[in-house]
Scaffold this motif. Sequence first.
Motif, PDB file in Angstrom:
ATOM      1  N   SER A 130       0.828  -1.214   0.000  1.00  0.00           N
ATOM      2  CA  SER A 130       0.000   0.000   0.000  1.00  0.00           C
ATOM      3  C   SER A 130       0.863   1.264   0.000  1.00  0.00           C
ATOM      4  CB  SER A 130      -0.925   0.010   1.210  1.00  0.00           C
ATOM      5  OG  SER A 130      -1.786  -1.099   1.149  1.00  0.00           O
ATOM      6  N   THR A 181      -4.372  -3.298   4.714  1.00  0.00           N
ATOM      7  CA  THR A 181      -5.467  -3.409   3.753  1.00  0.00           C
ATOM      8  C   THR A 181      -6.447  -4.493   4.200  1.00  0.00           C
ATOM      9  OG1 THR A 181      -3.856  -2.809   2.082  1.00  0.00           O
ATOM     10  CG2 THR A 181      -5.967  -3.645   1.276  1.00  0.00           C
ATOM     11  N   ASP A 215      -4.420  -2.834  -5.305  1.00  0.00           N
ATOM     12  CA  ASP A 215      -3.669  -2.995  -4.062  1.00  0.00           C
ATOM     13  C   ASP A 215      -4.382  -4.078  -3.255  1.00  0.00           C
ATOM     14  OD1 ASP A 215      -2.090  -2.719  -1.812  1.00  0.00           O
ATOM     15  OD2 ASP A 215      -3.351  -1.150  -0.968  1.00  0.00           O
TER      16      ASP A 215
END
Length: 417
Positions: A130, A181, A215
């Motif tokens: 990220s 994430t 991502d």
Amino acid sequence: MKELTCLYCFETFSPSEVVFRCMNPDSKACAPEQDEMLGKYQRKIGDSPILPRVVEPSKNLPTKPNKGWDKIKGTLSSNRSQMLAFAICQCGFKTSKRLCPHCHNELPRQFGETDSHTIALLGTIESGKSHYITVLIHELKKHVAADFNAAFSEMDDQTIKRYKEDFHKRLYINRVVIKKTASARTDISVRYPLIYRLSIEKKKQIQASSMVFFDTAGDDLEEMDKMETETKYIARAQGLIFLIDPLQIPQLRDRVRDRNVLIPREIIDPGHIVTRLANLVRDSSGIAHDAKIDTPIAFAFSKIDAVLPFMQPDTPVKWDSNHGGFFDLEDFEQVNESMHDHLANWIGRGFEMFLRHNFTNYAFFGVSALGSAPDESGQIRKGIAPHRVVDPFLWVLYKLGKIKGSKGSQAPLSFEI
Ligand SMILES: Nc1nc2c(ncn2[C@@H]2O[C@H](COP(=O)(O)OP(=O)(O)OP(=O)(O)O)[C@@H](O)[C@H]2O)c(=O)[nH]1
Ligand SMILES: [Mg+2]
Ligand SMILES: [Zn+2]
Ligand SMILES: [Zn+2]
């Protein structure tokens, strides 16, 4: 007939299959409906979003035909390879909001007009994906424009919003690390890729490509074969950037431990993800098990700032890279060779042997998104000082034939899209 690939769900369809969303602002004249296809994409089954009606030009004959309809009917019957510019809803309203026929996500305005390239970002949990994508995009916007006489801009609202709120704000304004994430199973925004348009003026003509970045959560990559959309985007990607976290390598982990560097909680073997990746690409592309995969794959050691003290003093990865309008091949070869030697020392020869037997197009890089480690509370006090983050991306573009490479100072100043 030219097939199109959706930038969101990666299904393919012919241009005439595109559907539309009604743009009638009067919800009494055209009642919104549950959009189950979009609900399925967003994994909100049973709780699909209620949105203006979907118009299917090939099925939906308007009850109140108006001037535009004759033109649509003509286009539909005469040319299936054309994407319609607009459609007429049953309510009589004209709409130009195009959707993918498979997932009902809105297609960006320039969709279908440019080549599309998906660059997938892979790596173990906490390997720095990220942070890398955030800084890469920032650097591309800043430098690609200046060095290559090109423009790099968001292609849809979703990208503008997500980049600004989830990524840019934390790193460049609040100066704190980006949160882990979430799995795409629980957070729908994660399912949306970041889509950019890269354009360059060449001989007074603008040539453009769309670039799609995902991502993915490291957690999901651990189980990538179970994730339908993720599987498709990885298997169909034209280029892969694979981050290897040096702080997850046991040998280096022990050495940085007393240098006050934050080390990831878990140690995950990048070999597991690479093995799954090879199986996935083979299965979905029908590549035989004894044939090699030719998708360019850049293996980049992330967080290189933390391990530079343990590298040979003259390692070329310490220098800054400088791709002034071309991909610097001389620098690339030196870094590739040096990182390859370090890989053998740090992980052993097995990983590279696996690559050699499975891929034809791979190379090694060293990058640092932040330039230094954040402190224990996640503050980035020293500021963001990226190092070599564009190298793997430019190498992928070079391998795809999009930019020229050059050795030495006789560099052609062109950026071909
Ligand atoms: N020293 C150093 N640390 C970094 C750098 N980039 C990221 N980190 C550290 O690594 C941690 C994890 O980075 P992320 O970018 O969130 O990792 P990720 O691969 O996206 O992780 P998941 O979302 O769990 O898959 C950050 O919180 C930082 O502490 C860097 O360039 N240098
Ligand atoms: Mg992440
Ligand atoms: Zn789609
Ligand atoms: Zn309508």
